[in-house]
Design a protein around this motif. Structure first.
Motif, PDB file in Angstrom:
ATOM      1  N   ARG A  11      31.041  38.008  62.636  1.00 63.03           N
ATOM      2  CA  ARG A  11      31.900  37.183  63.482  1.00 63.03           C
ATOM      3  C   ARG A  11      33.019  36.519  62.680  1.00 63.03           C
ATOM      4  NH1 ARG A  11      28.258  33.294  66.432  1.00 63.03           N
ATOM      5  NH2 ARG A  11      30.217  32.664  67.383  1.00 63.03           N
ATOM      6  N   CYS A  12      32.870  36.430  61.370  1.00 63.08           N
ATOM      7  CA  CYS A  12      33.927  35.871  60.512  1.00 63.08           C
ATOM      8  C   CYS A  12      35.099  36.840  60.365  1.00 63.08           C
ATOM      9  CB  CYS A  12      33.383  35.539  59.127  1.00 63.08           C
ATOM     10  SG  CYS A  12      32.407  34.027  59.057  1.00 63.08           S
ATOM     11  N   ARG A  13      34.914  38.061  60.752  1.00 63.36           N
ATOM     12  CA  ARG A  13      36.008  39.033  60.681  1.00 63.36           C
ATOM     13  C   ARG A  13      36.970  38.735  61.809  1.00 63.36           C
ATOM     14  NH1 ARG A  13      34.069  44.742  58.706  1.00 63.36           N
ATOM     15  NH2 ARG A  13      36.204  45.056  59.352  1.00 63.36           N
ATOM     16  N   ARG A  14      38.103  38.175  61.442  1.00 68.30           N
ATOM     17  CA  ARG A  14      39.080  37.723  62.416  1.00 68.30           C
ATOM     18  C   ARG A  14      40.268  38.661  62.433  1.00 68.30           C
ATOM     19  NH1 ARG A  14      36.061  34.186  65.201  1.00 68.30           N
ATOM     20  NH2 ARG A  14      37.974  33.474  66.147  1.00 68.30           N
ATOM     21  N   GLY A  15      41.374  38.206  63.002  1.00 66.15           N
ATOM     22  CA  GLY A  15      42.549  39.046  63.132  1.00 66.15           C
ATOM     23  C   GLY A  15      43.432  39.112  61.902  1.00 66.15           C
ATOM     24  N   THR A  16      43.231  38.185  60.977  1.00 63.55           N
ATOM     25  CA  THR A  16      44.063  38.177  59.773  1.00 63.55           C
ATOM     26  C   THR A  16      43.187  37.979  58.540  1.00 63.55           C
ATOM     27  OG1 THR A  16      44.403  35.788  59.798  1.00 63.55           O
ATOM     28  CG2 THR A  16      46.002  37.117  61.008  1.00 63.55           C
ATOM     29  N   ARG A  17      43.639  38.502  57.431  1.00 62.58           N
ATOM     30  CA  ARG A  17      42.911  38.369  56.176  1.00 62.58           C
ATOM     31  C   ARG A  17      42.761  36.904  55.778  1.00 62.58           C
ATOM     32  NH1 ARG A  17      45.582  41.097  51.194  1.00 62.58           N
ATOM     33  NH2 ARG A  17      46.269  42.279  52.959  1.00 62.58           N
ATOM     34  N   GLU A  18      43.802  36.111  56.001  1.00 60.30           N
ATOM     35  CA  GLU A  18      43.754  34.702  55.625  1.00 60.30           C
ATOM     36  C   GLU A  18      42.658  33.962  56.395  1.00 60.30           C
ATOM     37  OE1 GLU A  18      46.488  36.313  56.607  1.00 60.30           O
ATOM     38  OE2 GLU A  18      47.871  36.235  54.908  1.00 60.30           O
ATOM     39  N   LEU A  19      42.594  34.209  57.678  1.00 61.49           N
ATOM     40  CA  LEU A  19      41.570  33.568  58.502  1.00 61.49           C
ATOM     41  C   LEU A  19      40.180  34.066  58.114  1.00 61.49           C
ATOM     42  CD1 LEU A  19      41.631  31.408  60.622  1.00 61.49           C
ATOM     43  CD2 LEU A  19      41.923  33.165  62.357  1.00 61.49           C
ATOM     44  N   ASP A  20      40.066  35.360  57.836  1.00 62.56           N
ATOM     45  CA  ASP A  20      38.793  35.916  57.357  1.00 62.56           C
ATOM     46  C   ASP A  20      38.327  35.176  56.103  1.00 62.56           C
ATOM     47  OD1 ASP A  20      39.196  37.855  59.310  1.00 62.56           O
ATOM     48  OD2 ASP A  20      39.352  39.521  57.901  1.00 62.56           O
ATOM     49  N   GLN A  21      39.233  34.969  55.180  1.00 56.43           N
ATOM     50  CA  GLN A  21      38.882  34.326  53.911  1.00 56.43           C
ATOM     51  C   GLN A  21      38.502  32.863  54.102  1.00 56.43           C
ATOM     52  OE1 GLN A  21      42.394  35.153  51.624  1.00 56.43           O
ATOM     53  NE2 GLN A  21      41.567  37.075  50.838  1.00 56.43           N
ATOM     54  N   LEU A  22      39.212  32.162  54.950  1.00 57.48           N
ATOM     55  CA  LEU A  22      38.939  30.740  55.142  1.00 57.48           C
ATOM     56  C   LEU A  22      37.595  30.494  55.816  1.00 57.48           C
ATOM     57  CD1 LEU A  22      42.521  29.607  56.151  1.00 57.48           C
ATOM     58  CD2 LEU A  22      41.305  29.029  54.041  1.00 57.48           C
ATOM     59  N   VAL A  23      37.314  31.203  56.891  1.00 55.18           N
ATOM     60  CA  VAL A  23      36.019  30.998  57.541  1.00 55.18           C
ATOM     61  C   VAL A  23      34.904  31.634  56.724  1.00 55.18           C
ATOM     62  CG1 VAL A  23      36.936  30.637  59.861  1.00 55.18           C
ATOM     63  CG2 VAL A  23      36.308  32.939  59.152  1.00 55.18           C
ATOM     64  N   GLY A  24      35.212  32.719  56.032  1.00 55.35           N
ATOM     65  CA  GLY A  24      34.228  33.342  55.145  1.00 55.35           C
ATOM     66  C   GLY A  24      33.850  32.432  53.996  1.00 55.35           C
ATOM     67  N   TRP A  25      34.815  31.659  53.504  1.00 55.72           N
ATOM     68  CA  TRP A  25      34.514  30.702  52.436  1.00 55.72           C
ATOM     69  C   TRP A  25      33.440  29.723  52.892  1.00 55.72           C
ATOM     70  CZ3 TRP A  25      34.876  25.433  52.889  1.00 55.72           C
ATOM     71  CH2 TRP A  25      34.532  24.722  51.752  1.00 55.72           C
TER      72      TRP A  25
END
Length: 81
Positions: A11-25
């Motif tokens: 579910r952390c896989r979002r529409g942008t790499r930046e958002l993926d990284q922030l919520v993944g962090w």
């Protein structure tokens, strides 16, 4: 717990790499030590639309849920967004 982490990771896989990284962090660094209310807040954030999530991380408003807002604050503080 392992199945839950895998579900959240997906579910952390979002529409942008930046958002993926922030919520993944947050999932990688904070989830294990977070209390149940913060974990619920994080899971709730992953239900939100990407534009809303991105705006909150950038400081343009905040979620109405207090636990979601706490997670956003942690993401912003750690990543200096």
């Amino acid at each position: 717990m392992d199945a839950e982490i895998k579900r959240l990771r997906w579910r952390c896989r979002r529409g942008t790499r930046e958002l993926d990284q922030l919520v993944g962090w947050w999932l990688d660094e904070r989830h294990a030590d977070a209390d149940a209310t913060l974990r619920e807040g994080f899971a709730g954030l992953l239900e939100q639309q990407d534009p809303d999530l991105w705006n909150w991380i950038l400081g343009n408003g905040s979620p109405s849920d207090a636990n979601q807002a706490r997670v956003i604050d942690e993401i912003r503080a750690r990543n200096r967004v």
